[in-house]
Design an enzyme around this catalytic site. Structure first.
Site, PDB file in Angstrom:
ATOM      1  N   PRO A 168       5.211  -6.951  -5.400  1.00 22.45           N
ATOM      2  CA  PRO A 168       4.697  -8.028  -6.241  1.00 22.45           C
ATOM      3  C   PRO A 168       5.488  -9.317  -6.045  1.00 22.45           C
ATOM      4  O   PRO A 168       6.713  -9.297  -5.963  1.00 22.45           O
ATOM      5  CB  PRO A 168       4.885  -7.498  -7.664  1.00 22.45           C
ATOM      6  CG  PRO A 168       5.002  -6.028  -7.520  1.00 22.45           C
ATOM      7  CD  PRO A 168       5.632  -5.790  -6.189  1.00 22.45           C
ATOM      8  N   LYS A 211       5.633  -1.016 -11.150  1.00 23.84           N
ATOM      9  CA  LYS A 211       6.240  -0.932  -9.819  1.00 23.84           C
ATOM     10  C   LYS A 211       7.744  -1.122  -9.943  1.00 23.84           C
ATOM     11  O   LYS A 211       8.223  -1.760 -10.884  1.00 23.84           O
ATOM     12  CB  LYS A 211       5.638  -1.989  -8.889  1.00 23.84           C
ATOM     13  CG  LYS A 211       4.151  -1.750  -8.641  1.00 23.84           C
ATOM     14  CD  LYS A 211       3.602  -2.581  -7.533  1.00 23.84           C
ATOM     15  CE  LYS A 211       2.137  -2.217  -7.294  1.00 23.84           C
ATOM     16  NZ  LYS A 211       1.573  -2.930  -6.178  1.00 23.84           N
TER      17      LYS A 211
END
Length: 111
Positions: free
Chosen positions: A2, A31
């Site tokens: 990300p 994540k």
């Protein structure tokens, strides 16, 4: 992988905000924070709705981004920007991107 980028016309004290946004993105996306990258571009020449009042143009790029979750992501990001940086949600745009794994490089390869 990300990546969250914020462009804003206000001044930001970077260190704390970088860490807070990194944790927010990791938690929000589920994540590991070890993959999260945050970029802050503050004090930009940015006008929104004809006004120089605090505003933000953001992007969140993440592999496998679930489109049905983006409204919730927008709520969380706007909530953070509003409560921590005094940037109103109504003066924030967020672009969500989910590239193909082969189109995002890392560590001499792609995902």
């Amino acid at each position: 992988m990300p990546v969250f980028v914020i462009n804003t016309n206000i001044k930001i004290e970077h260190d704390a905000v970088l860490h807070e946004l990194s944790q927010l993105c990791a938690d929000m996306l589920g994540k590991p924070e070890s993959y999260v990258m945050i970029q802050i571009n503050d004090q930009q020449k940015l006008i929104f709705a004809g006004s120089h009042q605090p505003a933000a143009l953001c992007s969140l790029t993440s592999l496998g981004l679930n489109q049905q979750q983006t409204a919730g992501f927008s709520e969380k990001i706007c909530g953070y920007l509003s409560s921590h940086l005094n940037i109103p949600a109504a003066r924030t745009y967020i672009e969500f991107k989910s590239p193909e794994r082969s189109l995002f490089g890392w560590n001499k390869s792609t995902f």
